[in-house]
Scaffold this motif. Structure first.
Motif, PDB file in Angstrom:
ATOM      1  N   ARG A  59       0.839  -1.202   0.000  1.00  0.00           N
ATOM      2  CA  ARG A  59       0.000   0.000   0.000  1.00  0.00           C
ATOM      3  C   ARG A  59       0.872   1.249   0.000  1.00  0.00           C
ATOM      4  O   ARG A  59       1.936   1.277   0.622  1.00  0.00           O
ATOM      5  N   PHE A  60       0.426   2.292  -0.678  1.00  0.00           N
ATOM      6  CA  PHE A  60       1.155   3.551  -0.740  1.00  0.00           C
ATOM      7  C   PHE A  60       0.415   4.624   0.040  1.00  0.00           C
ATOM      8  O   PHE A  60      -0.776   4.850  -0.153  1.00  0.00           O
ATOM      9  N   VAL A  61       1.133   5.293   0.953  1.00  0.00           N
ATOM     10  CA  VAL A  61       0.609   6.433   1.698  1.00  0.00           C
ATOM     11  C   VAL A  61       1.456   7.648   1.333  1.00  0.00           C
ATOM     12  O   VAL A  61       2.674   7.653   1.543  1.00  0.00           O
ATOM     13  N   GLU A  62       0.827   8.647   0.769  1.00  0.00           N
ATOM     14  CA  GLU A  62       1.576   9.808   0.296  1.00  0.00           C
ATOM     15  C   GLU A  62       1.779  10.827   1.412  1.00  0.00           C
ATOM     16  O   GLU A  62       0.821  11.274   2.053  1.00  0.00           O
ATOM     17  N   LEU A  63       3.025  11.175   1.666  1.00  0.00           N
ATOM     18  CA  LEU A  63       3.375  12.172   2.661  1.00  0.00           C
ATOM     19  C   LEU A  63       3.281  13.578   2.077  1.00  0.00           C
ATOM     20  O   LEU A  63       3.439  13.773   0.866  1.00  0.00           O
ATOM     21  N   THR A  64       3.075  14.561   2.935  1.00  0.00           N
ATOM     22  CA  THR A  64       3.215  15.941   2.508  1.00  0.00           C
ATOM     23  C   THR A  64       4.703  16.272   2.420  1.00  0.00           C
ATOM     24  O   THR A  64       5.563  15.552   2.957  1.00  0.00           O
ATOM     25  N   GLU A  65       5.017  17.371   1.779  1.00  0.00           N
ATOM     26  CA  GLU A  65       6.417  17.779   1.678  1.00  0.00           C
ATOM     27  C   GLU A  65       7.016  18.021   3.055  1.00  0.00           C
ATOM     28  O   GLU A  65       8.144  17.607   3.339  1.00  0.00           O
ATOM     29  N   GLU A  66       6.279  18.662   3.934  1.00  0.00           N
ATOM     30  CA  GLU A  66       6.817  18.951   5.269  1.00  0.00           C
ATOM     31  C   GLU A  66       7.031  17.667   6.069  1.00  0.00           C
ATOM     32  O   GLU A  66       7.994  17.547   6.819  1.00  0.00           O
ATOM     33  N   GLN A  67       6.131  16.696   5.940  1.00  0.00           N
ATOM     34  CA  GLN A  67       6.334  15.412   6.614  1.00  0.00           C
ATOM     35  C   GLN A  67       7.611  14.739   6.115  1.00  0.00           C
ATOM     36  O   GLN A  67       8.370  14.157   6.901  1.00  0.00           O
ATOM     37  N   ALA A  68       7.863  14.820   4.817  1.00  0.00           N
ATOM     38  CA  ALA A  68       9.085  14.235   4.263  1.00  0.00           C
ATOM     39  C   ALA A  68      10.322  14.956   4.786  1.00  0.00           C
ATOM     40  O   ALA A  68      11.329  14.322   5.127  1.00  0.00           O
ATOM     41  N   ARG A  69      10.264  16.277   4.862  1.00  0.00           N
ATOM     42  CA  ARG A  69      11.401  17.041   5.380  1.00  0.00           C
ATOM     43  C   ARG A  69      11.675  16.699   6.844  1.00  0.00           C
ATOM     44  O   ARG A  69      12.823  16.515   7.256  1.00  0.00           O
ATOM     45  N   GLU A  70      10.634  16.593   7.623  1.00  0.00           N
ATOM     46  CA  GLU A  70      10.812  16.287   9.039  1.00  0.00           C
ATOM     47  C   GLU A  70      11.402  14.896   9.227  1.00  0.00           C
ATOM     48  O   GLU A  70      12.252  14.682  10.107  1.00  0.00           O
ATOM     49  N   ARG A  71      10.996  13.954   8.432  1.00  0.00           N
ATOM     50  CA  ARG A  71      11.555  12.602   8.524  1.00  0.00           C
ATOM     51  C   ARG A  71      13.057  12.626   8.239  1.00  0.00           C
ATOM     52  O   ARG A  71      13.840  11.958   8.925  1.00  0.00           O
ATOM     53  N   MET A  72      13.477  13.386   7.255  1.00  0.00           N
ATOM     54  CA  MET A  72      14.896  13.485   6.937  1.00  0.00           C
ATOM     55  C   MET A  72      15.667  14.201   8.048  1.00  0.00           C
ATOM     56  O   MET A  72      16.805  13.835   8.364  1.00  0.00           O
ATOM     57  N   ARG A  73      15.050  15.206   8.647  1.00  0.00           N
ATOM     58  CA  ARG A  73      15.708  15.884   9.775  1.00  0.00           C
ATOM     59  C   ARG A  73      15.964  14.912  10.918  1.00  0.00           C
ATOM     60  O   ARG A  73      17.039  14.884  11.508  1.00  0.00           O
ATOM     61  N   ARG A  74      14.964  14.114  11.228  1.00  0.00           N
ATOM     62  CA  ARG A  74      15.118  13.145  12.311  1.00  0.00           C
ATOM     63  C   ARG A  74      16.195  12.118  12.000  1.00  0.00           C
ATOM     64  O   ARG A  74      16.837  11.583  12.908  1.00  0.00           O
ATOM     65  N   ALA A  75      16.398  11.844  10.711  1.00  0.00           N
ATOM     66  CA  ALA A  75      17.415  10.868  10.301  1.00  0.00           C
ATOM     67  C   ALA A  75      18.816  11.467  10.274  1.00  0.00           C
ATOM     68  O   ALA A  75      19.785  10.741  10.039  1.00  0.00           O
ATOM     69  N   GLY A  76      18.920  12.785  10.513  1.00  0.00           N
ATOM     70  CA  GLY A  76      20.236  13.421  10.595  1.00  0.00           C
ATOM     71  C   GLY A  76      20.726  14.048   9.316  1.00  0.00           C
ATOM     72  O   GLY A  76      21.899  14.442   9.233  1.00  0.00           O
ATOM     73  N   ALA A  77      19.885  14.178   8.297  1.00  0.00           N
ATOM     74  CA  ALA A  77      20.309  14.802   7.047  1.00  0.00           C
ATOM     75  C   ALA A  77      20.523  16.294   7.240  1.00  0.00           C
ATOM     76  O   ALA A  77      19.826  16.941   8.029  1.00  0.00           O
ATOM     77  N   SER A  78      21.479  16.838   6.523  1.00  0.00           N
ATOM     78  CA  SER A  78      21.731  18.273   6.579  1.00  0.00           C
ATOM     79  C   SER A  78      20.608  19.021   5.862  1.00  0.00           C
ATOM     80  O   SER A  78      19.900  18.451   5.019  1.00  0.00           O
ATOM     81  N   GLN A  79      20.449  20.303   6.171  1.00  0.00           N
ATOM     82  CA  GLN A  79      19.427  21.090   5.496  1.00  0.00           C
ATOM     83  C   GLN A  79      19.699  21.152   4.001  1.00  0.00           C
ATOM     84  O   GLN A  79      18.767  21.111   3.180  1.00  0.00           O
ATOM     85  N   GLU A  80      20.974  21.233   3.630  1.00  0.00           N
ATOM     86  CA  GLU A  80      21.337  21.271   2.217  1.00  0.00           C
ATOM     87  C   GLU A  80      20.897  19.991   1.516  1.00  0.00           C
ATOM     88  O   GLU A  80      20.342  20.023   0.412  1.00  0.00           O
ATOM     89  N   ALA A  81      21.136  18.848   2.160  1.00  0.00           N
ATOM     90  CA  ALA A  81      20.738  17.579   1.567  1.00  0.00           C
ATOM     91  C   ALA A  81      19.216  17.453   1.487  1.00  0.00           C
ATOM     92  O   ALA A  81      18.671  16.938   0.498  1.00  0.00           O
ATOM     93  N   ILE A  82      18.527  17.902   2.531  1.00  0.00           N
ATOM     94  CA  ILE A  82      17.060  17.850   2.539  1.00  0.00           C
ATOM     95  C   ILE A  82      16.492  18.669   1.388  1.00  0.00           C
ATOM     96  O   ILE A  82      15.616  18.215   0.645  1.00  0.00           O
ATOM     97  N   ASP A  83      16.996  19.891   1.239  1.00  0.00           N
ATOM     98  CA  ASP A  83      16.499  20.750   0.166  1.00  0.00           C
ATOM     99  C   ASP A  83      16.743  20.125  -1.207  1.00  0.00           C
ATOM    100  O   ASP A  83      15.883  20.187  -2.086  1.00  0.00           O
ATOM    101  N   HIS A  84      17.907  19.512  -1.348  1.00  0.00           N
ATOM    102  CA  HIS A  84      18.230  18.901  -2.654  1.00  0.00           C
ATOM    103  C   HIS A  84      17.317  17.715  -2.945  1.00  0.00           C
ATOM    104  O   HIS A  84      16.742  17.624  -4.033  1.00  0.00           O
ATOM    105  N   VAL A  85      17.185  16.790  -1.992  1.00  0.00           N
ATOM    106  CA  VAL A  85      16.404  15.570  -2.229  1.00  0.00           C
ATOM    107  C   VAL A  85      14.929  15.904  -2.434  1.00  0.00           C
ATOM    108  O   VAL A  85      14.298  15.435  -3.398  1.00  0.00           O
ATOM    109  N   VAL A  86      14.371  16.716  -1.542  1.00  0.00           N
ATOM    110  CA  VAL A  86      12.953  17.052  -1.665  1.00  0.00           C
ATOM    111  C   VAL A  86      12.703  17.841  -2.940  1.00  0.00           C
ATOM    112  O   VAL A  86      11.719  17.605  -3.659  1.00  0.00           O
TER     113      VAL A  86
END
Length: 272
Positions: A205-232
């Motif tokens: 099953r696929f559950v679609e996240l909002t952009e902010e939910q995706a950003r927050e998940r990456m923050r919790r995983a330790g990604a840099s802001q630069e990396a988050i901005d690039h990936v998202v």
């Protein structure tokens, strides 16, 4: 000749090491933690950190070619030490550098070119191995949570990236080339999960996240802001190259690129 593989314990780096060994080449693998490298005994494992150039002197001794990642494996941000690395490589007598980009050209690519080192840039689009981020949620819930479900990409098998890297490091004729690399088909998220589900024999099953939910998940995983901005940013508005199939793999290797269905079958146990 000895070939240095940086990022050697990553999904692509391990494939580069495997391909070089299979071709009978002498391989030196760079890692921050040699005790956890787990390579065949034929591989010379050496400690070093691309973010700390002073740690690289012994790793570059006697090396004729280098597979170089261009990002810090800790947080995914572009390396800022490219100038020092390029100078050290030139001084060590390196004759060719293959660079695995981080999604866009950056400081490392600029520094290697400025130093006058022969180079090849590998520009793979979305890695099939990114799907391994879904293993836990697929195993426990049968679900994948990601943003931008309609985004299409021509995913590429990490083994194909490794094979192209090994070929460019050991053959003439690749210097100065920028190889945009994709798999053989364009898939959106529902299709990716249908292919993976077929390999597993179950529906995902696929559950679609909002952009902010995706950003927050990456923050919790330790990604840099630069990396988050690039990936998202990439998934929100991917470049045309991401969903345009290329024949680079077939031209370099003389065989078709692997499909996501093949990757899913090879990695099915990780999701069970």
């Amino acid at each position: 000749m000895t070939i240095l593989v940086t990022g050697a314990t990553g999904n692509v780096g391990r494939q580069v090491v495997r391909e070089l060994l299979g071709g009978g080449h002498r391989v030196r693998a760079l890692t921050r933690d040699p005790a956890r490298a787990d390579f065949p005994r034929e591989v010379e494992v050496t400690a070093g950190d691309l973010a700390v150039p002073d740690s690289l002197a012994s790793a570059l001794e006697g090396v004729t070619a280098v597979h170089l990642i261009t990002f810090d494996a800790r947080d995914g941000a572009p390396l800022r030490t490219g100038a020092q690395i390029a100078r050290m490589a030139a001084k060590a007598g390196v004759r060719h550098v293959t660079m695995l980009w981080s999604g866009e050209p950056g400081p490392v690519e600029e520094a290697v070119a400025a130093e006058g080192l022969p180079w090849t840039t590998l520009q793979p689009q979305e890695f099939m191995s990114n799907a391994l981020l879904w293993t836990e949620s697929v195993r426990t819930e049968g679900v994948v949570r990601e943003p931008f479900g309609s985004t299409r990409s021509a995913m590429i098998h990490e083994a194909d990236i490794g094979a192209v890297a090994a070929r460019t490091l050991t053959e003439d004729g690749h210097a100065g080339r920028e190889y945009v690399m994709t798999g053989p088909e364009v898939l959106d998220m529902p299709r990716k999960l249908a292919v993976l589900g077929e390999a597993l024999g179950r529906e995902i099953r696929f559950v679609e996240l909002t952009e902010e939910q995706a950003r927050e998940r990456m923050r919790r995983a330790g990604a840099s802001q630069e990396a988050i901005d690039h990936v998202v940013g990439w998934y929100a508005d991917p470049p045309k190259e991401a969903y345009t199939v290329t024949d680079t793999v077939e031209r370099v290797l003389g065989r078709p690129a692997r499909t996501f269905a093949q990757w899913a079958r090879e990695n099915a146990d990780a999701f069970r």
